[in-house]
Design a protein around this motif. Structure first.
Motif, PDB file in Angstrom:
ATOM      1  N   UNK A  17       7.556  -6.510  -2.171  1.00  0.00           N
ATOM      2  CA  UNK A  17       6.602  -5.452  -2.501  1.00  0.00           C
ATOM      3  C   UNK A  17       5.216  -6.040  -2.739  1.00  0.00           C
ATOM      4  N   UNK A  18       5.158  -7.238  -3.300  1.00  0.00           N
ATOM      5  CA  UNK A  18       3.864  -7.896  -3.524  1.00  0.00           C
ATOM      6  C   UNK A  18       3.148  -8.150  -2.199  1.00  0.00           C
ATOM      7  N   UNK A  19       3.902  -8.622  -1.209  1.00  0.00           N
ATOM      8  CA  UNK A  19       3.330  -8.860   0.117  1.00  0.00           C
ATOM      9  C   UNK A  19       2.837  -7.558   0.730  1.00  0.00           C
ATOM     10  N   UNK A  20       3.631  -6.501   0.608  1.00  0.00           N
ATOM     11  CA  UNK A  20       3.231  -5.201   1.162  1.00  0.00           C
ATOM     12  C   UNK A  20       1.979  -4.670   0.472  1.00  0.00           C
ATOM     13  N   UNK A  21       1.917  -4.795  -0.852  1.00  0.00           N
ATOM     14  CA  UNK A  21       0.717  -4.338  -1.570  1.00  0.00           C
ATOM     15  C   UNK A  21      -0.511  -5.098  -1.092  1.00  0.00           C
ATOM     16  N   UNK A  22      -0.357  -6.391  -0.864  1.00  0.00           N
ATOM     17  CA  UNK A  22      -1.486  -7.220  -0.418  1.00  0.00           C
ATOM     18  C   UNK A  22      -1.902  -6.864   1.015  1.00  0.00           C
ATOM     19  N   UNK A  23      -0.924  -6.754   1.926  1.00  0.00           N
ATOM     20  CA  UNK A  23      -1.241  -6.527   3.334  1.00  0.00           C
ATOM     21  C   UNK A  23      -1.615  -5.086   3.668  1.00  0.00           C
ATOM     22  N   UNK A  24      -0.947  -4.135   3.054  1.00  0.00           N
ATOM     23  CA  UNK A  24      -1.168  -2.729   3.402  1.00  0.00           C
ATOM     24  C   UNK A  24      -2.271  -2.105   2.551  1.00  0.00           C
ATOM     25  N   UNK A  25      -2.283  -2.437   1.265  1.00  0.00           N
ATOM     26  CA  UNK A  25      -3.264  -1.827   0.355  1.00  0.00           C
ATOM     27  C   UNK A  25      -4.365  -2.794  -0.060  1.00  0.00           C
ATOM     28  N   UNK A  26      -4.358  -4.005   0.479  1.00  0.00           N
ATOM     29  CA  UNK A  26      -5.369  -5.037   0.192  1.00  0.00           C
ATOM     30  C   UNK A  26      -5.620  -5.201  -1.307  1.00  0.00           C
ATOM     31  N   UNK A  27      -4.547  -5.261  -2.066  1.00  0.00           N
ATOM     32  CA  UNK A  27      -4.670  -5.448  -3.498  1.00  0.00           C
ATOM     33  C   UNK A  27      -3.564  -6.373  -3.989  1.00  0.00           C
ATOM     34  N   UNK A  28      -3.829  -7.070  -5.069  1.00  0.00           N
ATOM     35  CA  UNK A  28      -2.821  -7.954  -5.633  1.00  0.00           C
ATOM     36  C   UNK A  28      -2.218  -7.352  -6.893  1.00  0.00           C
ATOM     37  N   UNK A  29      -2.663  -6.153  -7.251  1.00  0.00           N
ATOM     38  CA  UNK A  29      -2.100  -5.494  -8.422  1.00  0.00           C
ATOM     39  C   UNK A  29      -1.497  -4.163  -7.990  1.00  0.00           C
ATOM     40  N   UNK A  30      -0.637  -3.631  -8.827  1.00  0.00           N
ATOM     41  CA  UNK A  30       0.049  -2.378  -8.524  1.00  0.00           C
ATOM     42  C   UNK A  30      -0.849  -1.202  -8.897  1.00  0.00           C
ATOM     43  N   UNK A  31      -1.346  -0.499  -7.894  1.00  0.00           N
ATOM     44  CA  UNK A  31      -2.147   0.689  -8.183  1.00  0.00           C
ATOM     45  C   UNK A  31      -1.249   1.776  -8.769  1.00  0.00           C
ATOM     46  N   UNK A  32      -0.011   1.794  -8.343  1.00  0.00           N
ATOM     47  CA  UNK A  32       0.991   2.713  -8.878  1.00  0.00           C
ATOM     48  C   UNK A  32       2.347   2.155  -8.498  1.00  0.00           C
ATOM     49  N   UNK A  33       3.276   2.221  -9.405  1.00  0.00           N
ATOM     50  CA  UNK A  33       4.599   1.684  -9.109  1.00  0.00           C
ATOM     51  C   UNK A  33       5.290   2.478  -8.000  1.00  0.00           C
ATOM     52  N   UNK A  34       4.806   3.678  -7.726  1.00  0.00           N
ATOM     53  CA  UNK A  34       5.440   4.526  -6.715  1.00  0.00           C
ATOM     54  C   UNK A  34       4.701   4.551  -5.376  1.00  0.00           C
ATOM     55  N   UNK A  35       3.590   3.843  -5.267  1.00  0.00           N
ATOM     56  CA  UNK A  35       2.789   3.873  -4.039  1.00  0.00           C
ATOM     57  C   UNK A  35       3.624   3.549  -2.809  1.00  0.00           C
ATOM     58  N   UNK A  36       4.334   2.435  -2.851  1.00  0.00           N
ATOM     59  CA  UNK A  36       5.144   2.033  -1.700  1.00  0.00           C
ATOM     60  C   UNK A  36       6.258   3.035  -1.459  1.00  0.00           C
ATOM     61  N   UNK A  37       6.929   3.468  -2.526  1.00  0.00           N
ATOM     62  CA  UNK A  37       8.052   4.406  -2.378  1.00  0.00           C
ATOM     63  C   UNK A  37       7.628   5.721  -1.746  1.00  0.00           C
ATOM     64  N   UNK A  38       6.484   6.237  -2.139  1.00  0.00           N
ATOM     65  CA  UNK A  38       5.995   7.507  -1.594  1.00  0.00           C
ATOM     66  C   UNK A  38       5.703   7.359  -0.102  1.00  0.00           C
TER      67      UNK A  38
END
Length: 102
Positions: free
Chosen positions: A46-67
């Motif tokens: 999930x960390x890799x996905x947040x970095x590559x897809x959302x260009x962030x290293x922190x969780x904007x929302x714990x449900x972002x990827x799930x949604x």
């Protein structure tokens, strides 16, 4: 071009087909699919996905990827309760399966 389990992704044209039918994906849905299908068979954290897809290293929302994953699965015709394309490995990440799980 990537093609796995009847899903074809053209990363240059940003187009996707499932069983020969073109799908309309949002920018983030496409980016999520591309990040997973490019590593088909491998677990992507999930960390890799947040970095590559959302260009962030922190969780904007714990449900972002799930949604976004739910929307993507629906468009791909993948059952969220018994997924055959994109599986969740609890505590590890997501994997685009190269063959349907048993």
């Amino acid at each position: 071009m990537y093609e796995v389990q009847g899903v074809r992704v053209d990363p240059v044209a940003r187009r996707v087909w499932r069983a020969g039918e073109e799908l309309v994906l949002s920018r983030k849905e496409f980016d999520l699919l591309h990040a997973l299908i490019a590593r088909a068979g491998d677990v992507v954290s999930r960390e890799t996905l947040m970095h590559e897809v959302w260009q962030t290293t922190f969780w904007t929302s714990s449900k972002t990827i799930d949604v976004h994953l739910g929307w993507l699965r629906r468009k791909l015709g993948d059952d969220g309760r018994r997924p055959r394309l994109i599986t969740t490995l609890r505590g590890r990440g997501l994997r685009f399966e190269t063959t349907p799980p048993e």
